[in-house]
Design an enzyme around this catalytic site. Structure first.
Site, PDB file in Angstrom:
ATOM      1  CG  ASP A   1       9.460  23.609  24.060  1.00 28.47           C
ATOM      2  OD1 ASP A   1       8.681  22.480  24.099  1.00 28.47           O
ATOM      3  OD2 ASP A   1       9.038  24.868  24.643  1.00 28.47           O
TER       4      ASP A   1
ATOM      5  CG  ASP B   1       6.747  17.418  24.167  1.00 29.85           C
ATOM      6  OD1 ASP B   1       7.368  18.288  23.317  1.00 29.85           O
ATOM      7  OD2 ASP B   1       6.699  17.495  25.543  1.00 29.85           O
TER       8      ASP B   1
END
Length: 436
Positions: free
Chosen positions: A99, A313
């Site tokens: 993440d 991301d």
């Protein structure tokens, strides 16, 4: 060209520093849908829903709030990739969600008061000879916003640090902040701080044991390893070959062949320059086919209050553009594609075309223009093809979102993406990621 990039990668991996202050390590990543026997249409559906759900949670809290996996109504997880390594002495395996939108590294631990299901055994600190709880006076504890420290104690610095770490979707982990040995493939081992979670709420159904934060804060794994950079190389989403994430690879990795490399600055969110974990980029415009779309650069800019902008991301599957931008991209593809629109295009945010079986469809280019860099995507990184009732279909793998642009990992397939943390730069180059 690809062989040269791979050779440089392998040479870099052979350089490993014995000093725990800075270690070069490698981790294997497995995509959440690998080995599930899903057909291409199911893969695209799940990836699109994960991406929309994750984007919504980036917007569900204040700008600096990190985002975590969970699930949507059809049981589809938010997780994209799981990183595999081990914690403790002797080593106990963990598999954590990669993440780049959060900082804390944590895993579920015994005794567990509230835990989600996982296939691996819970981490048991009593079995590790190198496990040590951190005190309230530790730098790691003081870097957290929510702890038990300072409440009703005459010597708070000596208290054990009990942390609470929340995410934009309401998920929460509570437990002891501790240190232990992290062991990686190839024999690298370092001591690092992590959350030993005893109360973990939210819906986690990707077989993860916790989360590995790769954001820009002091508790993220790259920050704790004191590496100048990290990189990853995502294999084709429809395959089953593992991907790799590398920490501590030399910053001049591609310098011998600069023509293949594009580099753009990483920028800070002005509203939270020291706390936002996200890796923002300066996106300037978009070209479809031969047409630079009429989009003002301000559309992609971060505002003074921290909204908008564009960031890359690892945990989002499909790139999303603001609704007005997506509409221009959508229309440009229709105007420049000779194929008929398929009836799967049931809404303004889904665009599919009917194609001929066995033939490579001719689709317009998709190019993203950044400050100092151009990302000229191969069709496999923005078009998804599959069979539907015996007919061949290709769909545009782009989502319509809110006011923020998110560059997802589907658009990063077979590309080595290098985060130069020392110089706040992002570089990318084509690569055969299944050989890295």
């Amino acid at each position: 060209m690809h062989k040269l990039v791979v050779a440089l990668l392998l040479a870099a991996l052979a350089i490993c520093c014995g000093n725990a202050a800075a270690a070069a390590v490698r981790m294997q990543l497995m995509h959440v849908d690998a080995g599930r026997g899903l057909n291409p249409r199911e893969l695209m559906h799940r990836m699109a829903h994960r991406s929309k759900a994750r984007a919504a949670r980036f917007l569900s809290d204040e700008v600096s709030a990190p985002v975590t996996p969970g699930h949507i109504n059809d049981g589809n997880p938010y997780t994209e990739y799981l990183a595999h390594f081990a914690i403790g002495t002797p080593a106990q395996p963990v598999q954590l969600t990669l993440d780049s939108g959060s900082d804390l590294v944590w895993t579920q631990c015994r005794p567990c008061i509230t835990c989600f299901n996982q296939s691996l055994p819970l981490f048991d600190s009593s079995l590790s000879s190198t496990f040590a709880k951190l005190s309230c006076g530790s730098a790691a504890c003081q870097a957290l916003q929510s702890t038990s420290c300072g409440a009703g104690s005459s010597s708070p610095d000596n208290q054990p640090c009990v942390y609470g770490y929340g995410y934009g979707d309401g998920s929460l982990t509570l437990g002891d902040l501790a240190t232990d040995m992290f062991s990686f493939a190839g024999g690298a081992a370092v001591r690092a701080a992590f959350g030993c979670g005893h109360n973990n709420t939210g819906i986690f159904n990707s077989n993860e044991t916790g989360i590995a934060g790769f954001g820009r804060g002091p508790l993220s794994l790259p920050s704790q390893l004191k590496v100048d950079n990290f990189s990853y190389c995502f294999t084709t989403i429809s395959g089953s070959t593992p991907s790799s994430v590398l920490l501590g690879v030399p910053g001049d990795l591609f310098s011998s062949d600069p023509s293949t490399v594009q580099t753009t600055p990483l920028i800070q969110n002005p509203a939270s320059p020291s706390t936002s974990p996200l890796y923002y980029l300066s996106l300037k415009g978009i070209t479809v086919g031969s047409t630079r779309l009429p989009i003002p650069e301000s559309t992609f800019a971060l505002t003074s209050n921290g909204t908008g902008g564009a960031f890359i991301d690892s945990g989002t599957g499909i790139t999303s553009f603001p609704a007005d931008v997506y509409s221009l991209v959508h229309d440009a593809f229709i105007n420049q594609t000779s194929l008929p629109v398929h009836n799967l295009t049931a809404s303004p945010t889904t665009l599919c075309f009917a194609s001929s079986p066995g033939k490579t469809p001719n689709v317009p280019k998709l190019i993203l223009h950044f400050d100092g860099a151009t990302l000229d995507l191969p069709p496999a990184n923005y078009m998804f093809d599959f069979e539907d009732a015996g007919a061949s279909v290709i769909c545009l793998a782009i989502n319509s979102g809110d006011d923020t642009t998110i560059i997802g990992n589907f658009q990063q397939q077979n590309m080595h993406v290098l985060y130069d943390l020392a110089n706040n730069m992002l570089s990318f180059a084509p690569a055969q990621c299944d050989t890295v």
